[in-house]
Design a protein around this motif. Structure first.
Motif, PDB file in Angstrom:
ATOM      1  N   LEU B  10       0.830  -1.217   0.000  1.00  0.00           N
ATOM      2  CA  LEU B  10       0.000   0.000   0.000  1.00  0.00           C
ATOM      3  C   LEU B  10       0.862   1.265   0.000  1.00  0.00           C
ATOM      4  O   LEU B  10       0.601   2.223  -0.740  1.00  0.00           O
ATOM      5  CB  LEU B  10      -0.931   0.003   1.223  1.00  0.00           C
ATOM      6  CG  LEU B  10      -2.132  -0.939   1.147  1.00  0.00           C
ATOM      7  CD1 LEU B  10      -2.866  -1.003   2.480  1.00  0.00           C
ATOM      8  CD2 LEU B  10      -3.098  -0.519   0.044  1.00  0.00           C
ATOM      9  N   VAL B  11       1.912   1.250   0.826  1.00  0.00           N
ATOM     10  CA  VAL B  11       2.798   2.427   0.915  1.00  0.00           C
ATOM     11  C   VAL B  11       3.494   2.659  -0.421  1.00  0.00           C
ATOM     12  O   VAL B  11       3.580   3.791  -0.915  1.00  0.00           O
ATOM     13  CB  VAL B  11       3.826   2.257   2.065  1.00  0.00           C
ATOM     14  CG1 VAL B  11       4.901   3.339   1.995  1.00  0.00           C
ATOM     15  CG2 VAL B  11       3.128   2.308   3.404  1.00  0.00           C
ATOM     16  N   SER B  13       2.453   1.678  -3.372  1.00  0.00           N
ATOM     17  CA  SER B  13       1.454   2.148  -4.350  1.00  0.00           C
ATOM     18  C   SER B  13       1.146   3.623  -4.128  1.00  0.00           C
ATOM     19  O   SER B  13       1.055   4.406  -5.084  1.00  0.00           O
ATOM     20  CB  SER B  13       0.161   1.348  -4.209  1.00  0.00           C
ATOM     21  OG  SER B  13       0.425  -0.003  -4.363  1.00  0.00           O
ATOM     22  N   LEU B  14       0.973   3.999  -2.841  1.00  0.00           N
ATOM     23  CA  LEU B  14       0.668   5.406  -2.530  1.00  0.00           C
ATOM     24  C   LEU B  14       1.798   6.328  -2.979  1.00  0.00           C
ATOM     25  O   LEU B  14       1.559   7.385  -3.562  1.00  0.00           O
ATOM     26  CB  LEU B  14       0.445   5.569  -1.018  1.00  0.00           C
ATOM     27  CG  LEU B  14      -0.942   5.184  -0.505  1.00  0.00           C
ATOM     28  CD1 LEU B  14      -0.939   5.163   1.014  1.00  0.00           C
ATOM     29  CD2 LEU B  14      -1.990   6.160  -1.003  1.00  0.00           C
ATOM     30  N   LEU B  17       1.858   6.501  -6.855  1.00  0.00           N
ATOM     31  CA  LEU B  17       0.757   7.333  -7.353  1.00  0.00           C
ATOM     32  C   LEU B  17       0.987   8.804  -7.011  1.00  0.00           C
ATOM     33  O   LEU B  17       0.738   9.691  -7.827  1.00  0.00           O
ATOM     34  CB  LEU B  17      -0.561   6.880  -6.735  1.00  0.00           C
ATOM     35  CG  LEU B  17      -1.257   5.693  -7.400  1.00  0.00           C
ATOM     36  CD1 LEU B  17      -2.555   5.377  -6.684  1.00  0.00           C
ATOM     37  CD2 LEU B  17      -1.560   5.999  -8.853  1.00  0.00           C
TER      38      LEU B  17
END
Lengths: 272, 139
Positions: B10-11, B13-14, B17
């Motif tokens: 998640l980190v 990907s964040l 992005l």
């Protein structure tokens, strides 16, 4: 619901913002000419009423711009000492209008119309009117008006030769106006188009169908260049919309991922 | 999936992005702030001095726009954009009057570009001009 209520006033004034972004007509100060003649009925008041709907009024050209005189002094408004010219004689009309419309006057004077001036030939007012002057279009060349003096055949040939180019000019003007409304700097292109339109309309005044036909290609080529620039900007705007949409989508995904990450920490906290 | 590797994903990907969005947002700003190409030396125009007689004007294209160079008095040269500041028509030189005239609405400009009469709201845009041997270097 609260969010909707918060944004409701913004939505309400949105149409107003569009109205404010439209170009405002030039403000014409109320001169003594308008005060006096505007209050009169009949022949003396009619010019003011006609002028109010004209392209001259829309661009801030008032009575004294053409007729001279002193627009600020009621007593001397119509004094020749203050440059009052009054109503010109028919033969003097091209010179009267041509003080501002210099180029058009030159082409008109060398045309068949201009050479017939004073011998029954038409002058500016014959086709454009005097006070209710509108933006010139090829519709001024029409069977009803031209046949007041001669056969319509040749005039119709000129109209056919100019109509397509004039339509393209009008289309470009509309595209530029639409771009201007959304904040694109169009001054340079608008100037180029105005200059081209003016030169093209000067060509009408030669009333020479061969001349119009031979020069139309050059005008169309110039129009094509401006069209290309306008199309490039419109393409860029489309691309920006696409990228804007992509950024919004990425932000939404980013928000979802952030929420998932936040929830994973919250779950840990709950689990103790 | 294990919690720690899920978080790492998640980190990552964040961050990816975030970098992507920052890049997309920064690019137009960078383009807006970048200096406009002026053409440099290549943007300059060389005009043989003999083409501009005393009291005469010579019209030419300067960076894609009409321009004019004038010899208002012997040896005194000035160059301007030939675009009228009223509505954008092309001005012309009237040697007999020693002034520029816009044929659209009779805007008049002096040899130094100042407005003499008519509707133009401001003077003609001046362009630097220098003598270089037998040539005039405009731009």
């Amino acid at each position: 619901m609260k969010l909707i209520l918060r944004f409701l006033p913004i939505l309400a004034v949105w149409p107003l913002l569009f109205l404010l972004s439209a170009p405002a007509p030039a403000q014409v100060p109320e001169t003594v000419c308008i005060q006096c003649h505007g209050a009169q009925s009949g022949r003396l008041g009619e010019p003011v009423r006609l002028w109010k709907g004209s392209i001259h009024a829309a661009n801030g050209i008032s009575c004294h711009g053409c007729h001279g005189g002193d627009p600020a002094d009621m007593a001397m408004a119509m004094s020749p000492e203050r440059g009052f010219l009054g109503k010109p004689a028919e033969e003097a009309i091209p010179g009267f209008c041509g003080r501002c419309h210099v180029g058009v006057k030159e082409d008109y004077l060398t045309s068949a119309h201009g050479r017939a001036l004073g011998r029954g030939g038409p002058q500016c007012v014959t086709c454009h009117g005097s006070h209710a002057v509108r933006m010139a279009t090829p519709d001024l060349i029409n069977n009803r008006d031209c046949t007041r003096c001669h056969d319509y055949g040749r005039a119709n040939e000129i109209k056919s030769a100019v109509s397509e180019t004039d339509r393209r000019i009008t289309e470009l003007e509309q595209s530029l106006a639409a771009m201007h409304r959304i904040g694109i700097a169009t001054r340079e292109m608008s100037g180029e188009l105005f200059a081209l339109r003016n030169r093209f309309h000067r060509l009408f005044h030669s009333v020479d169908v061969e001349k119009v036909r031979s020069r139309t290609a050059a005008f169309q080529s110039e129009l094509g260049t401006i069209r290309g620039r306008v199309d490039a900007i419109e393409e860029e705007l489309k691309r920006r919309k696409l990228w804007g949409g992509a950024v919004v989508a990425l932000l939404v995904i980013w928000g979802i991922l952030a929420w998932l990450l936040h929830r994973s920490y919250m779950d840990d906290k709950k689990a103790g | 999936m294990e919690v720690s590797s899920r978080r790492k994903f998640l980190v990552l990907s964040l961050s990816t992005l975030g970098a992507l969005v920052a890049g997309v947002a920064a690019y137009p700003l960078f383009r807006y702030l970048s200096p406009q190409p002026t053409g440099g030396e290549k943007g300059r125009v060389n005009i043989p001095r003999a083409q501009v007689g005393a009291g005469q004007a010579h019209f030419f294209q300067f960076r894609g726009h009409p321009a004019v160079v004038l010899q208002s008095a012997p040896g005194v040269f000035a160059a301007f954009s030939a675009i009228c500041t009223h509505l954008g028509c092309i001005i012309r030189w009237l040697p007999e009057n020693g002034e520029f005239l816009c044929p659209c609405h009779a805007g008049r400009f002096a040899g130094d570009g100042k407005v003499l009469g008519g509707p133009p709201p401001k003077p003609l845009q001046a362009i630097p001009v220098a003598l270089s041997g037998d040539n005039l270097l405009v731009g």
